[in-house]
Design a protein around this motif. Structure first.
Motif, PDB file in Angstrom:
ATOM      1  N   VAL A 283      31.737  37.584  42.542  1.00 54.34           N
ATOM      2  CA  VAL A 283      30.912  38.284  43.517  1.00 54.34           C
ATOM      3  C   VAL A 283      29.873  37.285  44.024  1.00 54.34           C
ATOM      4  O   VAL A 283      28.932  36.922  43.299  1.00 54.34           O
ATOM      5  N   PRO A 284      30.060  36.785  45.244  1.00 57.31           N
ATOM      6  CA  PRO A 284      29.105  35.817  45.795  1.00 57.31           C
ATOM      7  C   PRO A 284      27.756  36.480  46.087  1.00 57.31           C
ATOM      8  O   PRO A 284      27.630  37.700  46.061  1.00 57.31           O
ATOM      9  N   ILE A 285      26.775  35.660  46.388  1.00 55.77           N
ATOM     10  CA  ILE A 285      25.472  36.166  46.794  1.00 55.77           C
ATOM     11  C   ILE A 285      25.645  36.891  48.128  1.00 55.77           C
ATOM     12  O   ILE A 285      26.342  36.410  49.029  1.00 55.77           O
ATOM     13  N   SER A 286      25.008  38.039  48.265  1.00 53.41           N
ATOM     14  CA  SER A 286      25.396  39.004  49.292  1.00 53.41           C
ATOM     15  C   SER A 286      25.253  38.512  50.729  1.00 53.41           C
ATOM     16  O   SER A 286      26.048  38.878  51.577  1.00 53.41           O
ATOM     17  N   ASN A 287      24.281  37.698  51.045  1.00 46.98           N
ATOM     18  CA  ASN A 287      24.129  37.279  52.434  1.00 46.98           C
ATOM     19  C   ASN A 287      24.731  35.904  52.710  1.00 46.98           C
ATOM     20  O   ASN A 287      24.503  35.313  53.770  1.00 46.98           O
ATOM     21  N   HIS A 288      25.501  35.399  51.770  1.00 46.51           N
ATOM     22  CA  HIS A 288      26.145  34.098  51.954  1.00 46.51           C
ATOM     23  C   HIS A 288      27.427  34.243  52.767  1.00 46.51           C
ATOM     24  O   HIS A 288      28.070  35.290  52.782  1.00 46.51           O
ATOM     25  N   LEU A 289      27.776  33.151  53.437  1.00 53.09           N
ATOM     26  CA  LEU A 289      28.890  33.190  54.373  1.00 53.09           C
ATOM     27  C   LEU A 289      30.089  32.352  53.925  1.00 53.09           C
ATOM     28  O   LEU A 289      31.201  32.568  54.387  1.00 53.09           O
ATOM     29  N   TYR A 290      29.836  31.350  53.070  1.00 53.48           N
ATOM     30  CA  TYR A 290      30.895  30.438  52.638  1.00 53.48           C
ATOM     31  C   TYR A 290      31.149  30.648  51.158  1.00 53.48           C
ATOM     32  O   TYR A 290      30.210  30.774  50.369  1.00 53.48           O
ATOM     33  N   PHE A 291      32.405  30.652  50.794  1.00 53.27           N
ATOM     34  CA  PHE A 291      32.770  30.868  49.398  1.00 53.27           C
ATOM     35  C   PHE A 291      33.731  29.763  48.964  1.00 53.27           C
ATOM     36  O   PHE A 291      34.546  29.289  49.759  1.00 53.27           O
TER      37      PHE A 291
END
Lengths: 112, 115
Positions: free
Chosen positions: B24-32
């Motif tokens: 679960v990435p950080i919620s406002n991040h765009l790149y994974f």
């Protein structure tokens, strides 16, 4: 593709002394250079980074320098403390930030 | 402070089985991103994901691997037909907000053991 080399692979310093870790990269298109600290069994954690439009950046005891012409960048830790002991990785990324190349790591031991 | 989370922390599987590692990435991040770290070695880039598609992948990321963002929060790495040499720590990372595009934050990792 990009090739990042890192030296030394191991480094021991006395508490209070400085430590310097060096990395070179091959792709002139790389323009973002982060440094990560990884303690045993833990995740890499970003400690400092530098973009290619800057030659030096400092954050308390940690500094990073970048020489774009020579394609190398270095991490400097001053007044080292035992809790600085960890593996440090450099990395390089392109303008898009969609691919990161890591160095092979430096295991730093600070001797009390 | 928001953090990247990963599950499970440790996965043991038999050779030839499929595994799915979750992040679960950080919620406002765009790149994974997914990375692999074989014990005692460097962190190796596998794949990056942006705007619901693969942005870049390394030569390690062959047909055995796939990634998916099945909903608005999870980001998964699937490894089909696992091999012994797939045993490693797998880290998910995320980056990218409007103000800071490059700073990556890593999850705690999933240790995959293939027997």
């Amino acid at each position: 593709g990009e090739n990042v080399e890192q030296h030394p692979s191991t480094l021991s310093v006395q508490e209070g002394d400085s430590a310097v870790i060096k990395c070179t990269y091959s792709d002139s298109a790389s323009n973002y250079f982060p440094w990560y600290k990884q303690e045993l069994g833990k995740r890499p954690q970003l400690i400092i980074d530098i973009r290619s439009n800057v030659g030096e950046k400092k954050d308390q005891r940690i500094a990073v320098t970048l020489n774009k012409t020579a394609k190398h960048f270095s991490l400097h830790i001053t007044e080292t403390q035992p809790e600085d002991s960890a593996v440090y990785f450099c990395a390089a990324s392109n303008l898009a930030g969609n691919q990161f190349y890591f160095g092979t790591g430096t295991s730093l031991t600070v001797i009390p | 402070e928001p953090e990247v989370t990963q599950t499970p922390s440790h996965q043991v599987t038999q050779m030839g089985q499929e595994v799915i590692l979750r992040c679960v990435p950080i919620s406002n991040h765009l790149y994974f991103y997914w990375y692999r770290q074989i014990l005692g070695q460097k962190v190796e880039f596998l794949v990056s994901f942006y705007n619901n598609e693969i942005s870049e992948k390394s030569e390690i990321f062959d047909d055995q691997f796939s990634v998916e963002r099945p909903d608005g929060s999870n980001f998964t790495l699937k490894i089909r037909s696992t091999k012994l040499e797939d045993s490693a720590m797998y880290f998910c990372a995320s980056s990218g907000t409007l103000s800071s595009s490059y700073e990556q934050y890593f999850g705690p990792g999933t240790r995959l053991t293939v027997t």
